[in-house]
Design a protein around this motif. Structure first.
Motif, PDB file in Angstrom:
ATOM      1  N   GLU A   1      41.524 -75.218  50.791  1.00  0.00           N
ATOM      2  CA  GLU A   1      42.435 -74.378  51.573  1.00  0.00           C
ATOM      3  C   GLU A   1      43.768 -75.081  51.807  1.00  0.00           C
ATOM      4  O   GLU A   1      44.816 -74.446  51.860  1.00  0.00           O
ATOM      5  N   GLU A   2      43.689 -76.427  51.936  1.00  0.00           N
ATOM      6  CA  GLU A   2      44.938 -77.178  52.172  1.00  0.00           C
ATOM      7  C   GLU A   2      45.673 -77.469  50.875  1.00  0.00           C
ATOM      8  O   GLU A   2      46.824 -77.905  50.894  1.00  0.00           O
ATOM      9  N   HIS A   3      45.019 -77.327  49.736  1.00  0.00           N
ATOM     10  CA  HIS A   3      45.647 -77.655  48.456  1.00  0.00           C
ATOM     11  C   HIS A   3      45.639 -76.430  47.565  1.00  0.00           C
ATOM     12  O   HIS A   3      44.655 -76.159  46.886  1.00  0.00           O
TER      13      HIS A   3
ATOM     14  N   SER B   1      33.078 -76.237  58.790  1.00  0.00           N
ATOM     15  CA  SER B   1      33.001 -75.583  57.485  1.00  0.00           C
ATOM     16  C   SER B   1      31.574 -75.596  56.950  1.00  0.00           C
ATOM     17  O   SER B   1      31.328 -75.203  55.820  1.00  0.00           O
TER      18      SER B   1
ATOM     19  N   ASP C   1      37.417 -76.735  53.034  1.00  0.00           N
ATOM     20  CA  ASP C   1      38.599 -77.080  53.838  1.00  0.00           C
ATOM     21  C   ASP C   1      39.692 -77.675  52.969  1.00  0.00           C
ATOM     22  O   ASP C   1      40.867 -77.349  53.101  1.00  0.00           O
ATOM     23  N   PHE C   2      39.252 -78.580  52.047  1.00  0.00           N
ATOM     24  CA  PHE C   2      40.223 -79.304  51.230  1.00  0.00           C
ATOM     25  C   PHE C   2      40.986 -78.346  50.326  1.00  0.00           C
ATOM     26  O   PHE C   2      42.204 -78.429  50.191  1.00  0.00           O
TER      27      PHE C   2
END
Lengths: 361, 457
Positions: A244-246, A298, A241-242
């Protein structure tokens, strides 16, 4: 029985900012139907991950009053062994060795349902302990690293990169401190068993003065901020998840071997509501429950009939034999052995400082 | 009354019950063997695991140190996913490390210092097989003692035990099957001669009394011989009956033919005197024929083995007196001296009074017909005896047995039927009395003695 050493070790388990004593309640809504049943779940699984599953289960069985309590892995373990405390109907935790030890000591009751019997044998122990999720351990790096030194796709490439570029990467690499993190310690034991070259990798990390932290979260933050260029041994389910955001980050499941951890669940033998507990665990093992886990969290799924990103089947076809799920077996008991821990940590320290003992060339 | 059992069933039960008991014993033995074999096989795992752990025990930081090899624990769990427990204890029995405080080896130290011990324990409700290795460090100077204790649950052993038992079970079942079939065949063939005998008897003409001729095993040959003896006796009895019937019809035919001839002769004449004479003669003949018929009837009745009248205690003196009284008139008319000799006290014997009276009557009548002038009826006590003595012609000693047969006339002449002595013989047999014929006093005449079998009191 649990020594202070283990206490410290357990407090840092998995390195997530686990807030103790969070809880979720779903009251029974089916007023006309049969008398409400009750179900108490104790877990070390953060609420965002567990809530979709509970919601879906509650929609299917509205007459069951759900109560979920979230603990740290250590608190969960202690709470379970404390006779004074409220008893759980289902125990879910990512601390595989501890869950295994409770089941090994006979604290779990078997679940005999078709779904439980069909569950893959590598993710199950004696119909008592079930691995619900499939979470690979990954490498995360910044794009700068790939641009300067080439991409890292495996442990072997990481080792050769560290050996070649330890000067440039000084203080740019981050990994778990096995002395502070239970998860890091578990991975260290498993990796040391897989290959003696692991110690070369630790020595190379030591030579590059790798930063040692306690949680995946810390590593991700440092990577996002640019303090670190490469993080080694992150929990894939949180990293996915992390990353995907960065967009500046890249997540890699190592292609030569990748450890896989699982959340283990069992029904305690003294469960106050065994009927509801069996329903819930059977639901978690069913295709429907696994689909909710796969689509709304996730955490990877295990159920063999599910396909798509994050499922065990998809990862196996992509990575083949490289995936090494942590074996659900008595080997996990060795992880909890105090002397073993001391022995491994001292070896780890020795290897980490292998190059610092020698004068700089 | 118990229902008649079957020989076949009795044999089967007595052979099958021990066989089944034996089978059960074999099953138990097979289970124990299988369990022992499984234990032996799996104890190797305990041995290997304790060895693998013991090899990692070291002396470090002034204490025992163990770098636990996970593989040592993995090898304790087979496909059956046993629960695994381990512990390391030092020489003083102090817990060093482990996941369970398992009990130790109860035995003392062995000479060599290295021992390995297996046993079954119940640990917190779990059935465990435990292996304990007691050994010491092989360091340069240190010889610290320690004990490695491991244990696992029995699932794998049970699976192996059951699979071994299944193999044995098939073997035992096959053996039991063969044994039962052989047993059935053996019992059947052993009983086959019995069936043959039954068939042979059933297939016989019911009128034939010929002996059975078929070869049989020894046990049944005895039965066949007994049957043949019975048949032989029946043959003799039947021969007697046939001769009796022949004789009887002959005896009846002669006077009837005489009557018929006499009547015919008389009818040809017109003289009433002649008719009168003929009627008189016919009356005498028919009276004697009627008497013959009565005697035949009573002889038949006496010979019927199923009509045994009840014997009662009676005084032989009374019987003698009655017989003499009945015969008195006839004898008196013929000028015969009929006398009686009886003791003062009663002579008691078991008997039927009318039969004994008839026997005496027959004897008196016999003596009268064969020309005796003096007849004496006598009773004697101890043993109770009835005697009839006359001074007639007597019977030669070699014919005394023959005269007991019906229709045998020992003495020529005379007008007897030839049944009198046969009837007396029948009555004597009914009373279990002994009938003896002797010559009279002075060597003349005939003395008939009926000796009763003592006073049964």
């Amino acid at each position: 029985m649990i020594k202070p050493l283990i206490l410290a070790f357990a407090l840092a388990w998995l390195g997530l900012p686990a807030v103790a004593n969070e809880s979720l309640r779903f009251p029974a809504t089916n007023e006309d139907g049969p008398p409400p049943r009750s179900l108490t779940i104790h877990g070390a699984l953060d609420l965002p991950y567990v809530e979709p599953v509970l919601e879906d289960f509650h929609r299917r069985y509205p007459d069951i009053e759900l109560h979920y309590r979230n603990f740290t892995t250590l608190a969960l373990h202690q709470h379970f062994l404390d006779d004074e405390q409220e008893k759980a109907d289902v125990m879910i935790s990512s601390a595989m060795p501890w869950q295994y030890r409770l089941a090994n000591d006979g604290h779990a009751q078997p679940l005999e349902t078709p779904a439980a019997s069909a569950w893959p044998s590598w993710a199950r122990w004696r119909q008592e302990l079930f691995g619900l999720t499939f979470e690979p351990i990954v490498i995360v790096y910044r794009h700068e690293l790939a641009e300067q030194f080439g991409a890292v796709a495996s442990h072997a490439e990481l080792l050769s990169l560290l050996e070649r570029r330890y000067k440039e990467l000084r203080n740019r690499v981050v990994t778990y401190d096995p002395a502070r993190s239970g998860a890091g310690y578990t991975y260290a034991i498993e990796e040391a068993r897989l290959s003696p070259r692991y110690w070369d990798l630790i020595a190379a990390l030591g030579r590059a003065d790798a930063a040692l932290v306690g949680t995946t979260g810390e590593m991700l933050e440092g990577l996002a901020e640019g303090r670190y260029w490469l993080g080694y041994n992150l929990l894939g389910s949180y990293a996915r998840d992390f990353v995907e955001e960065h967009p500046q980050l890249e997540m890699v499941i190592p292609s030569d071997y990748a450890l896989v951890t699982q959340r283990l669940a069992f029904i305690p033998r003294k469960a106050p509501h065994p009927e509801s507990a069996r329903l819930f665990l059977d639901y978690l093992l069913s295709e429907a429950g696994q689909r909710v886990i796969g689509e709304r969290t996730s955490l990877g799924t295990v159920h063999p009939s599910l396909e798509g990103p994050g499922t065990a089947g998809e990862m196996r076809t992509r990575l083949g034999d490289a995936l090494r799920p942590i074996r659900l077996g008595p080997g996990l008991l060795a992880t909890l052995d105090d002397l073993k821990r001391e022995a491994l940590l001292s070896r780890w320290q020795r290897e980490f400082q292998r190059w610092s003992a020698i004068p700089f060339p | 009354m118990k229902p008649p059992g079957s020989l076949y069933r009795r044999l089967l039960v007595w052979l099958l019950l021990p066989l089944m008991a034996l089978g059960a014993l074999m099953l138990i033995q097979a289970y124990l063997d299988a369990r022992k074999t499984a234990d032996r096989a799996f104890d190797r795992l305990l041995e290997a695991a304790t060895l693998a752990i013991a090899e990692q025990v070291q002396w470090q930081n002034e204490r025992l140190w163990l770098d636990l090899p996970p593989a040592a624990l993995e090898m304790l769990a087979t496909d059956a996913e046993e629960r695994v427990f381990y512990a390391l204890y030092d020489g003083d029995g102090e817990f060093i490390t482990g996941n369970a405080r398992l009990p130790g080896d109860p035995r003392g130290d062995a000479e060599s210092g290295d021992t390995l011990y297996y046993r079954d324990i119940d640990w917190h409700g779990l059935d465990l097989r435990q292996g304990i290795r007691r050994t010491r460090l092989e360091d340069w100077s240190l010889r610290e003692r320690f004990e490695v204790r491991v244990g696992h649950t029995r699932e794998g052993r049970q699976v192996l035990t059951l699979s071994l038992l299944r193999g044995n079970l098939a073997y035992i079942a096959a053996m039991a099957g063969v044994a039962i079939i052989v047993l059935l065949l053996a019992v059947r063939s052993a009983l086959a001669p019995l069936t043959r005998l039954r068939r042979a008897i059933r297939a016989r003409d019911p009128r034939t009394l010929a002996p059975l001729e078929l070869s049989l095993p020894r046990e049944l040959a005895e039965l066949r011989e007994t049957l043949n003896e019975l048949l032989a006796r029946m043959r003799r009895v039947r021969a007697n009956q046939e001769r009796f019937i022949g004789d009887a019809s002959h005896q009846l035919r002669t006077p009837l033919a005489g009557l018929s001839a006499r009547a015919e002769l008389a009818l040809r004449q017109d003289d009433p005197q002649a008719w009168h004479d003929a009627l008189k003669a016919m009356q005498a003949t028919s009276a004697s024929t009627a008497r013959l018929a009565v005697q035949l009837l009573s002889l038949t009745r006496l010979n019927n083995p199923e009509a045994t009248p009840e014997l009662r205690r009676l005084d032989l003196n009374v019987v003698s007196r009655m017989a003499v009284r009945n015969a008195w008139n006839t004898c008196h008319r013929d000028g015969i001296d009929l006398g009686m000799e009886v003791p003062d006290s009663p002579v008691m014997a078991a008997g039927v009074d009318w039969q004994l009276e008839e026997a005496l009557g027959n004897l008196i009548d016999n003596s009268r017909r064969y020309g005796a002038k003096r007849i004496t009826v006598r009773t004697l006590p101890n043993p109770p005896t009835l005697e009839v003595e006359d001074d007639g012609p007597g019977i030669p000693a070699d014919k005394r047995l023959l005269v007991l047969r019906p229709f045998y006339r020992g003495r020529d002449g005379g007008e007897g039927s030839g049944l009198g002595l046969a009837i007396v013989d029948g009555i004597a047999r009914t009373h279990q009395a002994r009938l003896t014929l002797r010559e009279g006093q002075d060597g003349r005449g005939l003395r008939v003695i009926l000796r009763f079998p003592g006073d049964r009191q």
